[in-house]
Design an enzyme around this catalytic site. Structure first.
Site, short mmCIF file in Angstrom:
data_model
loop_
_atom_site.label_atom_id
_atom_site.label_comp_id
_atom_site.label_asym_id
_atom_site.label_seq_id
_atom_site.Cartn_x
_atom_site.Cartn_y
_atom_site.Cartn_z
N ASP A 1 1.05 -1.03 0.02
CA ASP A 1 -0.14 -0.03 -0.14
C ASP A 1 1.08 1.36 0.05
OD1 ASP A 1 -2.33 1.61 0.45
OD2 ASP A 1 -1.47 1.94 2.47
N ASP B 1 -1.48 -0.76 5.87
CA ASP B 1 -1.70 -0.38 7.35
C ASP B 1 -3.29 0.14 7.51
OD1 ASP B 1 -1.94 2.00 5.52
OD2 ASP B 1 -1.63 3.38 7.18
N ARG C 1 -12.47 7.45 -2.65
CA ARG C 1 -13.18 8.93 -1.74
C ARG C 1 -14.53 8.66 -1.66
NH1 ARG C 1 -12.60 13.33 -5.38
NH2 ARG C 1 -11.28 12.40 -6.53
N ASP D 1 -0.24 5.02 0.77
CA ASP D 1 -0.33 6.08 1.86
C ASP D 1 -0.27 5.31 3.21
OD1 ASP D 1 -0.96 8.30 0.29
OD2 ASP D 1 -2.70 7.11 -0.51
N GLY E 1 -7.87 3.89 2.99
CA GLY E 1 -7.81 2.76 2.19
C GLY E 1 -8.70 2.56 1.12
N SER F 1 -5.91 6.18 -4.49
CA SER F 1 -5.48 7.48 -4.62
C SER F 1 -5.13 7.74 -6.31
CB SER F 1 -4.68 8.41 -3.58
OG SER F 1 -4.52 9.57 -4.04
#
Length: 251
Positions: free
Chosen positions: A10, A196, A63, A12, A60, A138
């Site tokens: 991942d 995370d 949006r 971010d 994760g 994203s």
């Protein structure tokens, strides 16, 4: 698991110190929406918790999904609206657009940096012939990885732009991770996922990846417990530990 051929990371919160910026942007958007909801006579609610609620409902996810998940959790029923809605409080898309605007303003104020353990962990994996991919919901992932001088470290990148172009569902659906495995030319069972986010760990488990690692940079026992409950095989706080585990499993 069998000796892993690849690791899918991942972005971010795992590779880049950007999750806190996403959380702050969501807080700006959600708190505005909560204020507007209260002003309409629906009762005042506590502000958005940028730690607990961000991890539980938003982290994760694409949006729109993140906005919808949090608003539903608070019993706020807004029309979905459309992707061209301006930033605001009257539709789910408008709330998501307000978050995006806040995040873009934050990015303009300074660079996003990679965590200190990322470069040495990636170097160790590559030295042992382990392919690596970066995944993110994203659309900002590629430019952010580029600005952190990490883009060239990966054999594949799958981001929000790819998800839109290919019609890939967002986490906890495993579609993004599975697409990364395809691009790496490896079976998910021979691949590790490092996440995370609770939704990301669940995606790794649903995708039948050989190893799902929950990365807990907060070192919070509650976070570690939640990651395990969502399906993490193990939880660690350092990427170098993950790299050592993967490399040690190889012949």
């Amino acid at each position: 698991m069998s000796a892993p051929h690849a690791v899918v990371f991942d972005t971010d919160g795992v590779l880049l110190d950007s999750a806190r910026l996403h959380a702050a942007a969501w807080k700006a958007a959600f708190d505005s929406c909560l204020d507007a909801w209260a002003a309409s006579g629906n009762g005042r609610q506590p502000p958005f918790d940028a730690d607990r609620e961000y991890r539980q409902w938003v982290d994760g996810k694409p949006r729109l999904d993140g906005a919808s998940s949090f608003l539903n959790s608070r019993g706020i029923d807004l029309p979905t609206g459309s992707p061209d809605n301006a930033p605001g409080d009257d539709t789910v898309w408008a709330v998501a657009a307000r978050k995006e605007a806040a995040f873009v303003r934050t990015l303009r104020s300074g660079a996003v940096h990679a965590f200190a353990d990322v470069a040495p962990a990636l170097a160790r994996l590559r030295a042992h012939g382990v392919c690596c991919a970066a995944v993110s919901a994203s659309r900002h992932a590629r430019p952010l990885l580029g600005s952190a001088s990490l883009l060239g470290c990966f054999d594949a990148v799958v981001d929000g732009t790819d998800a839109a172009d290919l019609g890939l569902a967002g986490k906890p659906d495993p579609a993004l991770f599975l697409e990364a495995a395809v691009r790496l030319g490896t079976d998910p069972a021979r691949c590790a996922v490092v996440e995370d986010a609770l939704a990301g760990v669940e995606a790794g488990r649903r995708g039948n990846f050989g190893l799902v690692v929950g990365l807990d940079r907060t070192k919070n026992p509650d976070t570690a417990r939640a990651l395990r409950e969502r399906g993490a095989d193990l939880v660690g706080a350092e990427l170098l530990t993950v790299a050592d585990l993967v490399c040690g499993a190889r012949p």
